[in-house]
Design a protein around this motif. Structure first.
Motif, PDB file in Angstrom:
ATOM      1  N   LEU A  82      -4.242   3.902   7.359  1.00 22.29           N
ATOM      2  CA  LEU A  82      -3.299   4.027   6.240  1.00 22.29           C
ATOM      3  C   LEU A  82      -3.759   3.215   5.031  1.00 22.29           C
ATOM      4  O   LEU A  82      -3.793   3.708   3.905  1.00 22.29           O
ATOM      5  CB  LEU A  82      -1.936   3.539   6.722  1.00 22.29           C
ATOM      6  CG  LEU A  82      -0.733   3.650   5.795  1.00 22.29           C
ATOM      7  CD1 LEU A  82      -0.506   5.095   5.394  1.00 22.29           C
ATOM      8  CD2 LEU A  82       0.497   3.083   6.490  1.00 22.29           C
ATOM      9  N   GLY A  94      11.585  -0.088  -0.856  1.00 17.68           N
ATOM     10  CA  GLY A  94      11.687  -1.473  -0.417  1.00 17.68           C
ATOM     11  C   GLY A  94      10.745  -1.735   0.736  1.00 17.68           C
ATOM     12  O   GLY A  94      10.218  -0.808   1.339  1.00 17.68           O
ATOM     13  N   PHE A  95      10.557  -2.983   1.037  1.00 17.34           N
ATOM     14  CA  PHE A  95       9.656  -3.327   2.134  1.00 17.34           C
ATOM     15  C   PHE A  95      10.152  -2.738   3.452  1.00 17.34           C
ATOM     16  O   PHE A  95       9.376  -2.485   4.353  1.00 17.34           O
ATOM     17  CB  PHE A  95       9.528  -4.838   2.264  1.00 17.34           C
ATOM     18  CG  PHE A  95       8.606  -5.447   1.230  1.00 17.34           C
ATOM     19  CD1 PHE A  95       7.257  -5.103   1.214  1.00 17.34           C
ATOM     20  CD2 PHE A  95       9.065  -6.350   0.304  1.00 17.34           C
ATOM     21  CE1 PHE A  95       6.400  -5.656   0.285  1.00 17.34           C
ATOM     22  CE2 PHE A  95       8.213  -6.896  -0.634  1.00 17.34           C
ATOM     23  CZ  PHE A  95       6.876  -6.558  -0.644  1.00 17.34           C
ATOM     24  N   ASP A  96      11.447  -2.532   3.556  1.00 19.96           N
ATOM     25  CA  ASP A  96      11.994  -2.028   4.800  1.00 19.96           C
ATOM     26  C   ASP A  96      11.509  -0.626   5.118  1.00 19.96           C
ATOM     27  O   ASP A  96      11.295  -0.264   6.263  1.00 19.96           O
ATOM     28  CB  ASP A  96      13.528  -2.011   4.737  1.00 19.96           C
ATOM     29  CG  ASP A  96      14.076  -3.421   4.612  1.00 19.96           C
ATOM     30  OD1 ASP A  96      13.294  -4.365   4.797  1.00 19.96           O
ATOM     31  OD2 ASP A  96      15.272  -3.557   4.330  1.00 19.96           O
ATOM     32  N   GLN A  97      11.331   0.180   4.090  1.00 18.57           N
ATOM     33  CA  GLN A  97      10.904   1.561   4.304  1.00 18.57           C
ATOM     34  C   GLN A  97       9.395   1.724   4.124  1.00 18.57           C
ATOM     35  O   GLN A  97       8.891   2.833   4.119  1.00 18.57           O
ATOM     36  CB  GLN A  97      11.621   2.514   3.343  1.00 18.57           C
ATOM     37  CG  GLN A  97      13.010   2.891   3.801  1.00 18.57           C
ATOM     38  CD  GLN A  97      13.988   1.780   3.493  1.00 18.57           C
ATOM     39  OE1 GLN A  97      13.949   1.221   2.422  1.00 18.57           O
ATOM     40  NE2 GLN A  97      14.836   1.435   4.464  1.00 18.57           N
ATOM     41  N   SER A  98       8.703   0.619   3.965  1.00 20.74           N
ATOM     42  CA  SER A  98       7.267   0.721   3.743  1.00 20.74           C
ATOM     43  C   SER A  98       6.534   0.801   5.080  1.00 20.74           C
ATOM     44  O   SER A  98       6.617  -0.095   5.904  1.00 20.74           O
ATOM     45  CB  SER A  98       6.793  -0.498   2.950  1.00 20.74           C
ATOM     46  OG  SER A  98       5.411  -0.677   3.111  1.00 20.74           O
ATOM     47  N   LEU A  99       5.818   1.879   5.266  1.00 21.03           N
ATOM     48  CA  LEU A  99       5.127   2.067   6.543  1.00 21.03           C
ATOM     49  C   LEU A  99       4.081   0.988   6.801  1.00 21.03           C
ATOM     50  O   LEU A  99       3.999   0.472   7.925  1.00 21.03           O
ATOM     51  CB  LEU A  99       4.508   3.469   6.594  1.00 21.03           C
ATOM     52  CG  LEU A  99       3.919   3.896   7.931  1.00 21.03           C
ATOM     53  CD1 LEU A  99       4.899   3.726   9.071  1.00 21.03           C
ATOM     54  CD2 LEU A  99       3.436   5.339   7.867  1.00 21.03           C
ATOM     55  N   PRO A 100       3.288   0.606   5.812  1.00 22.53           N
ATOM     56  CA  PRO A 100       2.329  -0.465   6.091  1.00 22.53           C
ATOM     57  C   PRO A 100       3.003  -1.748   6.569  1.00 22.53           C
ATOM     58  O   PRO A 100       2.532  -2.387   7.517  1.00 22.53           O
ATOM     59  CB  PRO A 100       1.655  -0.690   4.734  1.00 22.53           C
ATOM     60  CG  PRO A 100       1.780   0.612   4.028  1.00 22.53           C
ATOM     61  CD  PRO A 100       3.085   1.188   4.467  1.00 22.53           C
ATOM     62  N   MET A 101       4.115  -2.110   5.953  1.00 28.30           N
ATOM     63  CA  MET A 101       4.812  -3.325   6.376  1.00 28.30           C
ATOM     64  C   MET A 101       5.407  -3.157   7.769  1.00 28.30           C
ATOM     65  O   MET A 101       5.398  -4.076   8.579  1.00 28.30           O
ATOM     66  CB  MET A 101       5.917  -3.686   5.378  1.00 28.30           C
ATOM     67  CG  MET A 101       5.424  -4.271   4.077  1.00 28.30           C
ATOM     68  SD  MET A 101       4.632  -5.895   4.270  1.00 28.30           S
ATOM     69  CE  MET A 101       6.060  -6.923   4.607  1.00 28.30           C
ATOM     70  N   ALA A 102       5.938  -1.987   8.045  1.00 35.52           N
ATOM     71  CA  ALA A 102       6.538  -1.760   9.360  1.00 35.52           C
ATOM     72  C   ALA A 102       5.475  -1.854  10.462  1.00 35.52           C
ATOM     73  O   ALA A 102       5.714  -2.416  11.532  1.00 35.52           O
ATOM     74  CB  ALA A 102       7.219  -0.392   9.398  1.00 35.52           C
ATOM     75  N   TYR A 109       1.576   7.072  -1.578  1.00 32.39           N
ATOM     76  CA  TYR A 109       2.540   7.144  -0.485  1.00 32.39           C
ATOM     77  C   TYR A 109       3.058   8.564  -0.300  1.00 32.39           C
ATOM     78  O   TYR A 109       3.232   9.047   0.808  1.00 32.39           O
ATOM     79  CB  TYR A 109       3.700   6.186  -0.761  1.00 32.39           C
ATOM     80  CG  TYR A 109       4.392   5.720   0.503  1.00 32.39           C
ATOM     81  CD1 TYR A 109       4.071   4.507   1.099  1.00 32.39           C
ATOM     82  CD2 TYR A 109       5.378   6.499   1.097  1.00 32.39           C
ATOM     83  CE1 TYR A 109       4.702   4.086   2.260  1.00 32.39           C
ATOM     84  CE2 TYR A 109       6.017   6.083   2.263  1.00 32.39           C
ATOM     85  CZ  TYR A 109       5.676   4.870   2.834  1.00 32.39           C
ATOM     86  OH  TYR A 109       6.291   4.465   3.985  1.00 32.39           O
ATOM     87  N   ARG A 119       4.995  -7.321  -5.709  1.00 28.01           N
ATOM     88  CA  ARG A 119       6.077  -6.375  -5.420  1.00 28.01           C
ATOM     89  C   ARG A 119       7.387  -7.066  -5.101  1.00 28.01           C
ATOM     90  O   ARG A 119       8.455  -6.654  -5.571  1.00 28.01           O
ATOM     91  CB  ARG A 119       5.663  -5.586  -4.189  1.00 28.01           C
ATOM     92  CG  ARG A 119       5.653  -4.126  -4.385  1.00 28.01           C
ATOM     93  CD  ARG A 119       5.188  -3.512  -3.116  1.00 28.01           C
ATOM     94  NE  ARG A 119       6.315  -2.996  -2.362  1.00 28.01           N
ATOM     95  CZ  ARG A 119       6.176  -2.093  -1.402  1.00 28.01           C
ATOM     96  NH1 ARG A 119       4.982  -1.657  -1.089  1.00 28.01           N
ATOM     97  NH2 ARG A 119       7.229  -1.650  -0.778  1.00 28.01           N
ATOM     98  N   LEU A 156       8.867   5.211  11.603  1.00 29.95           N
ATOM     99  CA  LEU A 156       9.484   3.995  11.071  1.00 29.95           C
ATOM    100  C   LEU A 156      10.578   3.490  12.004  1.00 29.95           C
ATOM    101  O   LEU A 156      10.695   2.287  12.261  1.00 29.95           O
ATOM    102  CB  LEU A 156      10.077   4.271   9.684  1.00 29.95           C
ATOM    103  CG  LEU A 156       9.103   4.166   8.509  1.00 29.95           C
ATOM    104  CD1 LEU A 156       9.729   4.722   7.245  1.00 29.95           C
ATOM    105  CD2 LEU A 156       8.671   2.719   8.289  1.00 29.95           C
TER     106      LEU A 156
END
Lengths: 145, 145
Positions: free
Chosen positions: B25, A9-17, B120, B47, B136
């Motif tokens: 990244l 999910g977006f929550d665990q996505s490093l780029p999004m974080a 990833y 996504r 994270l």
DNA sequence: AGGCATTACTTCACATGTTAGACAATTTTG
DNA sequence: CAAAATTGTCTAACATGTGAAGTAATGCCT
């Protein structure tokens, strides 16, 4: 769909974080920079020039500020038109142009730098000094990994 | 100049560190996405839609993808023109438009998602699982601080 | 019902990100 | 030394980031 692919999910996505964290951080600086008619990128350039003893060429500014050539080219044209920086062709290698802070640029830097530091200190205070150091260290390691 | 202001160097600047880390990244993902004619932002939208059970309205997509309205508006127009998504006015509230993956979009997602996960996993392997989790966590705390 | 603020989305204007290509100055090579 | 490759910078073209304004639909309030 997620049940077929197991895409995180977006929550665990490093780029999004990384994106969200940076945005949350810059939101605290942008209003101050805007009040001086500066974008974040323009401020990076002025900072790099102010920190250098000698004029820098465009490539050196690009490395220091993490800006690409085309962006930097436009930013320097903008700053030059506002008389914040000066550009002169390098005498040794005429492909290079030598960029330095103009007096108005140095004056602006002297006004903005303390305000920027003040905001940074507030962030450090609210996020915590130790976590800040730890975060910087992890980010540097990620970059090199 | 630095001797007067004590402005921290770019190396210790958290905004720059976040920028460099994210760029380092994304450099590993972009070529794969480009080979499918997708930008990073377009992929985020696809996504989000693939992960949802039902069609999403534009505001929901904006929240999920961290894109601003104007950017999203253009991105959706692009994806719609490529028949990757469909847009229909919401019947209950005609201000809203309801966006869903078109068949071609779902097909594309099914191709890209595993490749993305593979990259990833490589990052996780080279950076380390534990440090990834720790990073994270710090990023989420910074965002909320 | 009619006015009014709110909401959802789009459009506009300007700045930056990104890749590719142009161009001139410089260096390398044969 | 002249042709070829390289280097430093800029321009072009397209996509996104950002703030402000525009538009249309909705809800509230009297």
């Amino acid at each position: 769909m997620a049940e077929f692919t197991d895409l995180r999910g977006f929550d665990q996505s490093l780029p999004m974080a990384l994106l969200r964290a940076r945005e949350s951080l810059m939101r605290r600086f942008r209003p101050m920079l805007a009040s001086h008619e500066l974008t974040e990128q323009q401020w990076r350039v002025i900072r790099a020039l102010a920190g250098a003893e000698l004029p820098l060429d465009v490539g050196e500014i690009a490395d220091a500020t993490f800006l690409l050539g085309p962006s930097l080219s436009r930013i320097l044209a903008n700053l030059e038109s506002r008389k914040l920086v000066t550009r002169e062709p390098d005498q040794r290698d005429q492909r290079r142009s030598s960029v330095a802070l103009a007096p108005a640029g140095a004056e602006l830097f002297a006004k903005v730098a303390p305000e920027s530091e003040e905001i940074y200190r507030l962030v450090e205070k609210s996020f915590g000094d130790g976590r800040m150091t730890e975060l910087l260290s992890l980010l540097n390691e990620l970059e090199k990994s």
